[in-house]
Structure formats: structure tokens, C-alpha cells
Enzyme design. Structure first.
Site, PDB file in Angstrom:
ATOM      1  N   GLU A 116      -0.555  -2.160   5.267  1.00 26.28           N
ATOM      2  CA  GLU A 116       0.461  -2.133   6.342  1.00 26.28           C
ATOM      3  C   GLU A 116       0.459  -0.765   7.010  1.00 26.28           C
ATOM      4  O   GLU A 116       0.669  -0.656   8.214  1.00 26.28           O
ATOM      5  CB  GLU A 116       1.851  -2.469   5.784  1.00 26.28           C
ATOM      6  CG  GLU A 116       2.905  -2.735   6.854  1.00 26.28           C
ATOM      7  CD  GLU A 116       3.419  -1.485   7.560  1.00 26.28           C
ATOM      8  OE1 GLU A 116       3.675  -1.545   8.766  1.00 26.28           O
ATOM      9  OE2 GLU A 116       3.558  -0.441   6.901  1.00 26.28           O
ATOM     10  N   ASP A 118       0.808  -1.235   0.000  1.00 26.18           N
ATOM     11  CA  ASP A 118       0.000   0.000   0.000  1.00 26.18           C
ATOM     12  C   ASP A 118       0.837   1.280   0.000  1.00 26.18           C
ATOM     13  O   ASP A 118       2.013   1.275   0.326  1.00 26.18           O
ATOM     14  CB  ASP A 118      -0.972   0.009   1.187  1.00 26.18           C
ATOM     15  CG  ASP A 118      -0.278  -0.207   2.539  1.00 26.18           C
ATOM     16  OD1 ASP A 118       0.768  -0.888   2.583  1.00 26.18           O
ATOM     17  OD2 ASP A 118      -0.782   0.313   3.550  1.00 26.18           O
TER      18      ASP A 118
HETATM   19 NI    NI Z   1       6.775   0.874   5.225  1.00 27.80          NI
END
Ligand code: NI
Length: 391
Positions: free
Chosen positions: A135, A79
Site C-alpha cells: 500500500e 506492509d
Molecule cells: Ni497507512
């Protein structure tokens, strides 16, 4: 860098193309639709069957080793961040978000490892590739684990590009390598009034200001300096006009710790100090905590495999120890709560160019680090397979 290690130049160029494509089209956490399609397409190009994780933008795939081989996992995060890019790169983001943490590189290097591993005959290990969304929110790993991505996995490896270390290096350490991250919100309720008559009010701005300062004493006066910790107030919201005493204030911040006992200490001190300062000034105080990711703790066995592999592949001088605690968070910690593994850092400084840190609108990294990452993943998968086999 001259040597490309386990991957060849064609593979490096292929990874650079993927990285630039992803960089041009970043997607925020849980919205990685194009990204995950691109990953699946490249995997199927390699003859590797990719599966979309149910109800998510995650992708998992498996490279099968010899029958009876142990199963290990390699994980990349995919992401981007809500940052407007200012690098001036020709493949800069075309939207309002940006790969400012190098997850475009992480994705490309794991695909590179998949490419080189898929060419291996008689692989002594089966490798599950995990392309993980979200994440940056700290929620992706946990969501994927809940769908069973770790089922059967005996060891897991991951890594992060890092501008703090020279390009071509791998940083491998045993034990804690990332801090725990929790956030908090403190709502202060005073009593509004006329700015010229403070004696008729309870000023939430003054109470909030005292609190910001007092909270700094937790780390400096209460926690053993040998244990790294951080308290940061990132947001202070109060007031409506210059001639109005604010009735309300809102503080938001984060606490970071490497040891669980310090994590608990930070929370309880924060609550105690907030309540006391509220009482001192007759203001209402409500403290809320929001659990973040736990500390990332590498297992001794996995870290030792990772270190040996890195030394064999890149040479002793390129393998470093993490000397300074990293207080950033990383949701790889959730995998390590379930199975042993190791999280490393790939040095990615660009020689002769000013360095910008991760999460900066000017962040960039040396793309030859992709060859290091892919080679490391390839080699560590095989070494872990052999180590697990001989158990
Ligand atoms: Ni990172």
C-alpha cells in the site's frame, strides 16, 4: 475501554500478540514474505483456507456464508516503511524498517474479524478477506485487482488507524475521504561555470529556487480555496562544490487534490510555470508526471451502512464525521473504482501520551483500537450482507 463489542477479550489479546509479532518483524512493500506466511498460518488455525495471490505476497481467503449469500470484501494492508524505529517499545522493530503507519494493526484487526466471523452460525454474507501488500507504494491494490480479487465482490470495506481521533471512535464519511496523489520531477539544465563569474553561466540553483517559490502560487492564487489541494517540493538536488555554479538541478515533489478537475489544473499550471521560468532564464526544463492513486470516494449506500453499524455497535457519541480533508493518499481508491464501498478511520490516540503522526519513527497507537476495528468489520460485513440480500 470497557466494552469489547463483537470480539471477546481472548480475541483482543490474540490480536495484540499478532500485532506485536508483526511490529517486531516489519517487511517492506512486495517483500512481506514472513508477514504473509504468518497471516496464512493464523487463518488455517481458524479453519479458513488461505490462498497466496499469484506472483505476489498478498493473501486472500473466504469465509462462506449461507448458500446464496452476497459476497463482500474486507481489506487490510500489510506492509511497513523504510524508517528506523525510535519508539523504545519492547516489541520495537528488529530491522531498519518499521510499521510506522499501523498496518500491523490493520492486519491484526482483520484477523480478529476473521476469528469472530468464523464462529458465527448462519452467516448472512460471504466474506472475502484481502491482505494486501505494497500500500505504501500505492501499487498493491491495483496489482491484486488485476489478478481478479474483486471477482464477484458486491461491496468492499476497509479502514485506517488514525492518531488524530480519540481512541474508541470510528470516523465515517460519505464521498471523498482521501486525496489523489501524483508525483513529478523537474529537470533543469543551465550552464555550469566559476562561482565568481556568474555572467558566464546559467545558474540552475537560482532557476530551481525561483521555481520552488513560484509553484507555491498555484494553490494560493489559482485554485479555489474551497477545494483542498497541495503542491510540495520534497527534493531539490543540485551542485557539486561551493565555488562552482551548478549546471543542473532536479526538483521532485507531489501534488494532492480531492477533485479530478483540481488534479488536472495543478498539473497544467505546474507545466506552464516551469516552462515560463525556464524561458525567463534561458534554462532547459523537462517536467515529468507520475500518476499516483486516485481520490478515495466512499459510495453513499456503503457509507450509510457503515455509519448505522458503527452507531449500533459503539454508540452515537463514538461515531464521528471527518471534518477536515485528509490529503494523504490511499490505494483503497482502486477498489472503489470497481465496486462500491466505504473506507473509515479508527481513532487510536493513546491517552496521556504524546502523539506522533503516522510515518514518524515514534508512531504508536492504542491497541484497544484493534477491538474496535475487528468489531466494526464483523458487524459491517453482516449488515452489508443483509442490505444486499434485501435488494
Ligand atoms: Ni497507512
Amino acid at each position: 475501554m470497557n466494552s469489547l463489542f463483537e470480539v471477546d477479550e481472548a480475541c483482543l489479546n490474540w490480536m495484540i500478540g499478532i500485532r506485536r509479532n508483526l511490529h517486531r518483524h516489519p517487511e517492506l512493500s512486495w517483500k512481506e514474505e514472513r508477514t504473509s506466511q504468518l497471516i496464512a498460518d493464523h487463518l488455517s488455525e481458524l479453519g479458513i483456507e488461505a490462498k497466496r495471490v499469484d506472483g505476489s505476497t498478498g493473501i486472500i481467503a473466504e469465509i462462506h456464508g449461507l448458500p446464496g449469500s452476497p459476497l463482500i470484501a474486507l481489506r487490510a494492508d500489510i506492509d511497513a516503511l523504510p524508517i528506523r524505529e525510535e519508539t523504545g517499545l519492547e516489541f520495537a522493530s528488529a530491522s531498519d524498517c518499521m510499521h510506522a503507519c499501523g498496518h500491523d494493526g490493520h492486519t491484526a484487526m482483520l484477523l480478529g474479524a476473521a476469528r469472530s466471523l468464523s464462529l458465527e452460525r448462519a452467516l448472512p454474507v460471504s466474506v472475502r478477506l484481502i491482505f494486501q501488500p505494497a500500500e505504501e507504494l500505492g501499487t498493491g491494490a491495483k496489482a491484486l485487482i488485476d489478478t481478479g480479487v474483486l471477482t464477484g465482490v458486491q461491496m468492499i470495506f476497509g479502514g485506517h488507524l488514525d492518531r488524530h481521533y480519540p481512541n474508541g471512535t470510528v470516523v465515517v464519511s460519505d464521498g471523498i475521504v482521501n486525496a489523489s496523489t501524483d508525483s513529478f520531477r523537474i529537470a533543469i539544465t543551465g550552464q555550469g561555470g566559476h562561482a565568481a563569474r556568474p555572467h558566464e553561466s546559467i545558474d540552475a540553483v537560482v532557476v530551481g529556487s525561483l521555481l520552488v517559490t513560484a509553484l507555491q502560487t498555484i494553490v494560493s492564487r489559482e485554485i479555489n480555496p474551497a477545494y483542498p489541494s497541495v503542491v510540495t517540493i520534497g527534493r531539490f538536488d543540485a551542485g557539486t562544490a561551493c565555488n562552482v555554479i551548478a549546471a543542473q538541478a532536479l526538483l521532485e515533489g507531489t501534488i494532492r487534490a480531492q477533485h479530478p478537475s483540481v488534479r488536472e489544473h495543478l498539473k497544467s499550471s505546474l507545466e506552464r510555470i516551469a516552462a515560463a521560468i525556464g524561458q525567463l532564464h534561458g534554462a532547459g526544463i523537462v517536467v515529468e508526471f507520475f500518476d499516483g492513486t486516485p481520490a478515495v470516494i466512499n459510495s453513499p449506500e456503503s457509507a450509510s451502512i457503515a455509519k448505522q453499524v458503527a452507531i449500533q455497535t459503539f454508540g452515537k457519541e463514538r461515531v464521528l464525521d471527518m471534518k477536515v480533508a485528509n490529503m494523504g493518499g490511499e490505494d483503497f481508491s482502486y477498489y472503489l473504482e470497481q465496486v462500491p464501498g466505504c473506507y473509515v478511520r479508527f481513532g487510536a490516540q493513546i491517552e496521556g501520551k504524546e502523539g506522533y503522526p503516522a510515518h514518524s519513527s515514534k508512531f504508536d497507537f492504542d491497541e484497544s483500537a484493534l477491538a474496535v476495528g475487528a468489531s466494526y468489520y464483523h458487524a459491517v460485513a453482516k449488515a452489508a450482507g443483509k442490505a444486499l440480500c434485501s435488494k
